[in-house]
Design a protein around this motif. Structure first.
Motif, PDB file in Angstrom:
ATOM      1  N   ALA A  15       0.823  -1.217   0.000  1.00 23.88           N
ATOM      2  CA  ALA A  15       0.000   0.000   0.000  1.00 23.88           C
ATOM      3  C   ALA A  15       0.856   1.265   0.000  1.00 23.88           C
ATOM      4  O   ALA A  15       0.451   2.291  -0.553  1.00 23.88           O
ATOM      5  CB  ALA A  15      -0.945  -0.003   1.201  1.00 23.88           C
ATOM      6  N   LYS A  16       2.046   1.196   0.583  1.00 19.62           N
ATOM      7  CA  LYS A  16       2.935   2.370   0.622  1.00 19.62           C
ATOM      8  C   LYS A  16       3.298   2.851  -0.773  1.00 19.62           C
ATOM      9  O   LYS A  16       3.582   4.024  -0.962  1.00 19.62           O
ATOM     10  CB  LYS A  16       4.224   2.038   1.383  1.00 19.62           C
ATOM     11  N   ILE A  17       3.292   1.938  -1.745  1.00 20.77           N
ATOM     12  CA  ILE A  17       3.633   2.334  -3.113  1.00 20.77           C
ATOM     13  C   ILE A  17       2.416   2.271  -4.039  1.00 20.77           C
ATOM     14  O   ILE A  17       2.551   2.216  -5.252  1.00 20.77           O
ATOM     15  CB  ILE A  17       4.813   1.505  -3.678  1.00 20.77           C
ATOM     16  N   GLY A  18       1.230   2.232  -3.436  1.00 23.45           N
ATOM     17  CA  GLY A  18       0.002   2.302  -4.207  1.00 23.45           C
ATOM     18  C   GLY A  18      -0.492   0.982  -4.763  1.00 23.45           C
ATOM     19  O   GLY A  18      -1.398   0.964  -5.592  1.00 23.45           O
ATOM     20  N   VAL A  19       0.073  -0.124  -4.311  1.00 19.72           N
ATOM     21  CA  VAL A  19      -0.341  -1.437  -4.793  1.00 19.72           C
ATOM     22  C   VAL A  19      -1.441  -1.977  -3.883  1.00 19.72           C
ATOM     23  O   VAL A  19      -1.244  -2.141  -2.682  1.00 19.72           O
ATOM     24  CB  VAL A  19       0.845  -2.426  -4.832  1.00 19.72           C
ATOM     25  N   ALA A  20      -2.600  -2.228  -4.467  1.00 16.13           N
ATOM     26  CA  ALA A  20      -3.734  -2.738  -3.685  1.00 16.13           C
ATOM     27  C   ALA A  20      -3.930  -4.238  -3.877  1.00 16.13           C
ATOM     28  O   ALA A  20      -4.497  -4.904  -3.021  1.00 16.13           O
ATOM     29  CB  ALA A  20      -5.005  -2.006  -4.079  1.00 16.13           C
ATOM     30  N   ASN A  21      -3.493  -4.776  -5.009  1.00 14.42           N
ATOM     31  CA  ASN A  21      -3.731  -6.184  -5.289  1.00 14.42           C
ATOM     32  C   ASN A  21      -2.574  -7.048  -4.794  1.00 14.42           C
ATOM     33  O   ASN A  21      -1.519  -7.125  -5.426  1.00 14.42           O
ATOM     34  CB  ASN A  21      -3.945  -6.417  -6.788  1.00 14.42           C
ATOM     35  N   VAL A  22      -2.756  -7.677  -3.650  1.00 13.77           N
ATOM     36  CA  VAL A  22      -1.819  -8.654  -3.104  1.00 13.77           C
ATOM     37  C   VAL A  22      -2.515  -9.998  -3.224  1.00 13.77           C
ATOM     38  O   VAL A  22      -3.644 -10.160  -2.759  1.00 13.77           O
ATOM     39  CB  VAL A  22      -1.480  -8.360  -1.626  1.00 13.77           C
ATOM     40  N   TYR A  23      -1.843 -10.943  -3.850  1.00 17.24           N
ATOM     41  CA  TYR A  23      -2.479 -12.250  -4.054  1.00 17.24           C
ATOM     42  C   TYR A  23      -1.465 -13.366  -3.845  1.00 17.24           C
ATOM     43  O   TYR A  23      -0.258 -13.132  -3.823  1.00 17.24           O
ATOM     44  CB  TYR A  23      -3.095 -12.326  -5.464  1.00 17.24           C
ATOM     45  N   TRP A  24      -1.982 -14.585  -3.677  1.00 20.19           N
ATOM     46  CA  TRP A  24      -1.135 -15.754  -3.480  1.00 20.19           C
ATOM     47  C   TRP A  24      -1.898 -16.998  -3.854  1.00 20.19           C
ATOM     48  O   TRP A  24      -3.086 -16.953  -4.126  1.00 20.19           O
ATOM     49  CB  TRP A  24      -0.618 -15.837  -2.044  1.00 20.19           C
TER      50      TRP A  24
END
Length: 148
Positions: A111-120
């Motif tokens: 989120a600090k770099i604007g990434v909202a999509n975390v997946y695994w």
């Protein structure tokens, strides 16, 4: 209850990182050659937008879990996605918040770099982890295919 501490991997974590990652590989009945251990460790400390990164989890000051994650581009967004590649907690600390804390740390870092999509991904038989994943994330329904 003891608090879980999550921090980025440090060079001094090498022995514990190796122990944890080896246990993770054993869990999945996998092995990697020594060259992969060495290369992965080096990459975890190499600067670069797409190089893997890692966190280690501590409980009472003892390393008990780890995660590797990396960013990559997507044709569906102008910002990167974050792939949480490896997630492991020692079996004797499961259920104590280690996995959830590692996932949350990756989410916050992304989120600090604007990434909202975390997946695994996980194996369908990994029922213990899937209970956590079903609680902290949504299941997408996609099925993985490999060309190995």
């Amino acid at each position: 209850m003891t608090e879980v501490t999550i921090r980025p991997l440090e060079q001094s974590d090498h022995a514990e990182w190796r122990r944890l990652w080896t246990d993770y590989l054993i869990f999945y009945k996998a092995t990697v050659p020594e060259e992969v251990y060495q290369t992965t460790w080096k990459r975890l400390f190499t600067e670069g937008e797409y190089e893997p990164k890692g966190f280690i989890a501590l409980l009472d000051g003892k390393p008990v879990g780890l995660t590797h994650y990396m960013y990559h581009r997507s044709c569906w967004s102008v910002v990167n996605n974050c792939y949480l590649q490896d997630l492991f907690a020692d079996p004797d600390v499961r259920g104590k918040g280690v996995g959830a804390a590692l996932i949350e740390s990756v989410k916050q870092e992304a989120a600090k770099i604007g990434v909202a999509n975390v997946y695994w991904m996980t194996h369908e038989t990994n029922t213990t982890a899937r209970k956590l994943y079903d609680y902290v994330a949504r299941r997408t329904g996609f099925i993985e295919y490999d060309l190995l």
